[in-house]
Design a protein around this motif. Structure first.
Motif, PDB file in Angstrom:
ATOM      1  N   UNK A 241       6.149   0.706   7.445  1.00  0.00           N
ATOM      2  CA  UNK A 241       4.976   1.463   6.998  1.00  0.00           C
ATOM      3  C   UNK A 241       3.937   1.578   8.104  1.00  0.00           C
ATOM      4  N   UNK A 242       3.783   0.525   8.892  1.00  0.00           N
ATOM      5  CA  UNK A 242       2.832   0.544  10.008  1.00  0.00           C
ATOM      6  C   UNK A 242       3.313   1.507  11.093  1.00  0.00           C
ATOM      7  N   UNK A 243       4.639   1.468  11.394  1.00  0.00           N
ATOM      8  CA  UNK A 243       5.189   2.381  12.407  1.00  0.00           C
ATOM      9  C   UNK A 243       5.005   3.833  11.980  1.00  0.00           C
ATOM     10  N   UNK A 244       5.290   4.130  10.714  1.00  0.00           N
ATOM     11  CA  UNK A 244       5.143   5.501  10.209  1.00  0.00           C
ATOM     12  C   UNK A 244       3.699   5.960  10.299  1.00  0.00           C
ATOM     13  N   UNK A 245       2.786   5.116   9.905  1.00  0.00           N
ATOM     14  CA  UNK A 245       1.368   5.474   9.950  1.00  0.00           C
ATOM     15  C   UNK A 245       0.892   5.670  11.389  1.00  0.00           C
ATOM     16  N   UNK A 248       2.126   9.046  12.585  1.00  0.00           N
ATOM     17  CA  UNK A 248       1.340  10.116  11.963  1.00  0.00           C
ATOM     18  C   UNK A 248       0.005  10.283  12.657  1.00  0.00           C
ATOM     19  N   UNK A 249      -0.605   9.188  13.057  1.00  0.00           N
ATOM     20  CA  UNK A 249      -1.875   9.255  13.778  1.00  0.00           C
ATOM     21  C   UNK A 249      -1.709   9.879  15.155  1.00  0.00           C
ATOM     22  N   UNK A 250      -0.542   9.658  15.772  1.00  0.00           N
ATOM     23  CA  UNK A 250      -0.284  10.275  17.076  1.00  0.00           C
ATOM     24  C   UNK A 250      -0.292  11.793  16.983  1.00  0.00           C
ATOM     25  N   UNK A 251       0.190  12.326  15.864  1.00  0.00           N
ATOM     26  CA  UNK A 251       0.279  13.772  15.703  1.00  0.00           C
ATOM     27  C   UNK A 251      -0.985  14.383  15.106  1.00  0.00           C
ATOM     28  N   UNK A 252      -2.057  13.612  14.993  1.00  0.00           N
ATOM     29  CA  UNK A 252      -3.307  14.137  14.445  1.00  0.00           C
ATOM     30  C   UNK A 252      -3.913  15.147  15.412  1.00  0.00           C
ATOM     31  N   UNK A 253      -4.234  16.364  14.958  1.00  0.00           N
ATOM     32  CA  UNK A 253      -4.809  17.381  15.850  1.00  0.00           C
ATOM     33  C   UNK A 253      -6.237  17.035  16.249  1.00  0.00           C
ATOM     34  N   UNK A 254      -6.645  17.577  17.383  1.00  0.00           N
ATOM     35  CA  UNK A 254      -8.004  17.312  17.863  1.00  0.00           C
ATOM     36  C   UNK A 254      -9.037  17.981  16.984  1.00  0.00           C
ATOM     37  N   UNK A 255      -8.647  19.085  16.332  1.00  0.00           N
ATOM     38  CA  UNK A 255      -9.570  19.819  15.475  1.00  0.00           C
ATOM     39  C   UNK A 255      -8.909  20.059  14.130  1.00  0.00           C
ATOM     40  N   UNK A 256      -9.712  20.092  13.085  1.00  0.00           N
ATOM     41  CA  UNK A 256      -9.171  20.360  11.757  1.00  0.00           C
ATOM     42  C   UNK A 256      -8.823  21.830  11.578  1.00  0.00           C
ATOM     43  N   UNK A 557      -3.685  17.854  20.564  1.00  0.00           N
ATOM     44  CA  UNK A 557      -3.702  16.618  19.793  1.00  0.00           C
ATOM     45  C   UNK A 557      -4.951  15.810  20.121  1.00  0.00           C
ATOM     46  N   UNK A 558      -5.330  14.967  19.182  1.00  0.00           N
ATOM     47  CA  UNK A 558      -6.467  14.079  19.433  1.00  0.00           C
ATOM     48  C   UNK A 558      -6.135  13.124  20.573  1.00  0.00           C
ATOM     49  N   UNK A 559      -4.869  12.678  20.602  1.00  0.00           N
ATOM     50  CA  UNK A 559      -4.416  11.781  21.672  1.00  0.00           C
ATOM     51  C   UNK A 559      -3.134  12.358  22.262  1.00  0.00           C
ATOM     52  N   UNK A 602       1.943   2.119  20.307  1.00  0.00           N
ATOM     53  CA  UNK A 602       2.282   3.466  19.852  1.00  0.00           C
ATOM     54  C   UNK A 602       3.696   3.842  20.273  1.00  0.00           C
ATOM     55  N   UNK A 603       4.069   3.486  21.494  1.00  0.00           N
ATOM     56  CA  UNK A 603       5.418   3.765  21.961  1.00  0.00           C
ATOM     57  C   UNK A 603       6.456   3.012  21.148  1.00  0.00           C
ATOM     58  N   UNK A 604       6.169   1.746  20.843  1.00  0.00           N
ATOM     59  CA  UNK A 604       7.083   0.956  20.025  1.00  0.00           C
ATOM     60  C   UNK A 604       7.207   1.544  18.623  1.00  0.00           C
ATOM     61  N   UNK A 605       6.085   1.986  18.064  1.00  0.00           N
ATOM     62  CA  UNK A 605       6.109   2.591  16.734  1.00  0.00           C
ATOM     63  C   UNK A 605       6.927   3.877  16.738  1.00  0.00           C
ATOM     64  N   UNK A 606       6.759   4.687  17.786  1.00  0.00           N
ATOM     65  CA  UNK A 606       7.504   5.940  17.864  1.00  0.00           C
ATOM     66  C   UNK A 606       9.000   5.674  17.973  1.00  0.00           C
ATOM     67  N   UNK A 607       9.382   4.718  18.807  1.00  0.00           N
ATOM     68  CA  UNK A 607      10.795   4.395  18.943  1.00  0.00           C
ATOM     69  C   UNK A 607      11.360   3.868  17.631  1.00  0.00           C
TER      70      UNK A 607
END
Length: 617
Positions: A241-245, A248-256, A557-559, A602-607
């Motif tokens: 659940x932490x990896x998925x979240x 998801x935060x990595x793909x958050x756009x910089x603007x709504x 992306x935001x990041x 973040x890299x570990x979560x993505x993998x």
């Protein structure tokens, strides 16, 4: 006279000594890397590697020990001496072959031999072509030397098996041999510890080469062959659940607000998707690389839309195909393209475009069966295929397939009658080993770097030749041209296997379908090869819901980040720098000064999350 019951320990000792010899051969073959190691590293390579060598020895000894135990219960004339000799000879040839193949594979790919090359067995011609730059005479000599040395060691250490002494009963003989068989459990597991030995147990250095040199090749091949494709996930760094979240935060756009940038004059242009073999950004001036190697691609970048900070998802063609056409990330130590039942569940640009009336054709100058690519492409739904068998032998190089200018000529000719709108994919090959080209070389030198640089120049020359004719065709004004590499390359510079420089690739959008005001734009944000699919579909105003690992490059992306896989590790790129991580010892290989622990996480979560998705497919 040798004692009969010393056969089993002598047999074990033979394989242990032989593996030490093969390790020495690896270090000598890569003498320059060996010489650069810190003092004492070579001794530690042999010392740490001994446990894995002993484990491999134990596995190879199970069958002979069992046969010896059974044979001890039989009359002397029925004792299976020839079976034991035959088994040992076959294994000796296999181990010697693996050892020699690994020598050159490591130089080219940067990782020790595992199960990866076995996915190419259905296309031996392409396997041979990949080894076109290898010093075959030297490798053949090493193979002969290892075979001869193995035969000599076997005679000296093992030798003939004496008959059972007259006073020694068969029951006692069986009991003694079974005890030796039982003792194999200890080296099989690598010791008496709770967890059986694995590759990480021989990793001892901050230098990848030293750790790789300590590995045992047959053990490595067998272990990767036995890895399951349905779990459990070996890359478990945190709760799912932490990896998925985190992802998801990595793909958050910089603007709504959704991006409204329109690059195209129409929502239904023809799409000509050209995949350039091994086109590393190091040789493309428009992405900060060398000048005068790719003048035609650089010209397109100036008059089209250029993305200067794109990273390949993996380091092999089959991984690049899936990343580009399905927007799907690569997997460490394997590839989803090996599993047709999994690739059938992937989204694909061809299928997405087919639903709105596009006709499709896939072109490749080589054999589509290579690396299981054809099963993936057939599942994608391409209407037509053109491959090596469709080209005259005179139009091909000596080993790999049709020259790139021949491939482009076929595409140009076929497009005159191609129904529109079309989705045509063309994959070049001349910049793959052995780097044979049909035009005079532009750059001096005969070393591998010079050959590679000239092959990239030739493909660019063939591309320019194609474009000059294509611009005169009626379909050009309504066509979007996508030019991108399947992956990068260690050359020039012989970058380490994990280096971000190896993964940086060019991406250019061009063609008559571009809006005039879009021409000349340059986008420098960090992004992945997997993001091209969603970007293209958004420009065509088509849904991207199935492409969950792909993000529109025109919606920042935001990041910003790019994730890539190499053998059994990953790299995570962000504006603050790059961190690379080795999954075997679970240690950071290299981290730039400004990189935070959060970026590694973040890299570990993505993998973890992407591999879990692969397992569920």
């Amino acid at each position: 006279m040798r004692n009969r019951f010393a056969f089993q320990p002598r047999y074990f000792l033979f394989w242990l000594v032989y593996f030490v010899v093969t390790k020495a051969a690896f270090l000598l073959y890569h003498a320059a890397k060996t010489a650069a190691l810190p003092a004492g590293s070579v001794a530690r390579i042999f010392g740490y590697g001994l446990r894995l060598d002993a484990s491999a020895t134990a596995y190879l000894s199970v069958v002979p020990f069992l046969v010896f135990a059974v044979g001890s219960a039989l009359p002397a004339r029925w004792f299976p001496r020839r079976l034991l000799s035959f088994y040992s000879a076959v294994l000796g040839v296999v181990v010697a072959f693996f050892t020699v193949a690994d020598l050159e594979l490591y130089r080219t790919w940067g990782f020790r031999l595992d199960a990866t090359p076995l996915q190419y067995l259905n296309s031996p011609g392409e396997m041979a072509a990949s080894a076109g730059s290898a010093p075959l005479l030297l490798l053949t000599g090493i193979l002969a030397g290892l075979l001869g040395l193995g035969w000599w060691l076997y005679k000296k250490i093992v030798g003939p098996i004496p008959d059972l002494p007259p006073h020694f009963g068969r029951a006692r003989a069986v009991l003694a041999s079974v005890l030796y068989l039982a003792l194999l459990v200890v080296p099989l597991r690598g010791g008496l510890q709770q967890i059986p030995i694995n590759q990480s147990d021989v990793y001892f250095s901050a230098l990848p080469f030293a750790n790789h040199a300590a590995l045992n090749v047959p053990w490595n091949v067998a272990q990767t062959l036995l890895l399951s494709d349905n779990g459990p996930n070996p890359y478990q760094f945190m709760p799912d659940s932490v990896a998925t979240r985190t992802v998801q935060q990595l793909y958050a756009p910089a603007s709504a607000l959704p991006d409204t940038t329109r690059l195209l004059r129409t929502s239904r242009p023809n799409v000509l998707f050209i995949i350039l073999e091994s086109f590393t950004g190091k040789l493309v001036a428009s992405t900060g690389g060398e000048t005068n190697v790719t003048p035609n691609l650089d010209s397109l970048a100036r008059t089209g839309v250029c993305f200067t900070n794109i990273y390949a998802a993996g380091d092999r063609s089959q991984k690049g195909l899936v990343a580009l056409l399905s927007g799907y990330p690569s997997q460490p130590a394997t590839s989803i393209i090996k599993y047709p039942r999994k690739t059938e569940h992937l989204p694909h640009l061809c299928r997405s475009l087919e639903q709105v009336g596009y006709k499709s054709h896939y072109y490749y100058g080589g054999e589509l069966a290579f690396a299981n690519m054809k099963s993936y492409l057939v599942a994608a739904g391409y209407d037509q295929f053109t491959e090596r068998a469709d080209f005259a032998r005179s139009e091909q190089n000596s080993k790999w397939g049709a020259h790139d200018h021949v491939l482009f000529d076929r595409v140009l000719r076929d497009l005159q009658a191609q129904p529109t709108p079309f989705f045509v994919t063309a994959f070049t090959l001349s910049s793959h080993e052995p780097f044979e080209i049909p035009i005079p070389r532009k750059f001096k030198g005969t070393d591998e770097t010079a050959l590679f640089r000239n092959s990239v120049y030739y493909t660019d020359w063939a591309l320019g030749r194609f474009l000059r004719s294509a611009r005169q065709q009626p379909w050009w004004d309504n066509t979007l041209l996508v030019l991108v590499a399947d992956h990068g390359h260690t050359l020039p510079g012989n970058d380490p296997n994990e280096s971000y420089r190896k993964f940086r690739i060019p991406l250019v959008l061009a063609g008559g379908a571009l809006r005039p005001e879009a021409r000349g734009r340059v986008y420098g944000q960090i992004a992945s090869q997997t993001d091209i699919a969603a970007t293209l579909l958004r420009q065509l105003q088509l849904p991207t819901t199935g492409y969950v690992w792909s993000h529109d490059l025109l919606q920042p992306l935001r990041r910003p980040f790019a994730f890539y896989c190499f053998s059994d590790g990953f790299g995570m790129v962000s504006p603050t720098g790059v961190v690379t991580f080795d999954n075997v010892p679970r240690k950071v290989i290299k981290s730039d000064t400004l990189v935070t622990k959060e970026q590694l996480r973040q890299g570990q979560a993505f993998e973890q999350a992407s591999f879990e998705d692969f397992l569920r497919k």
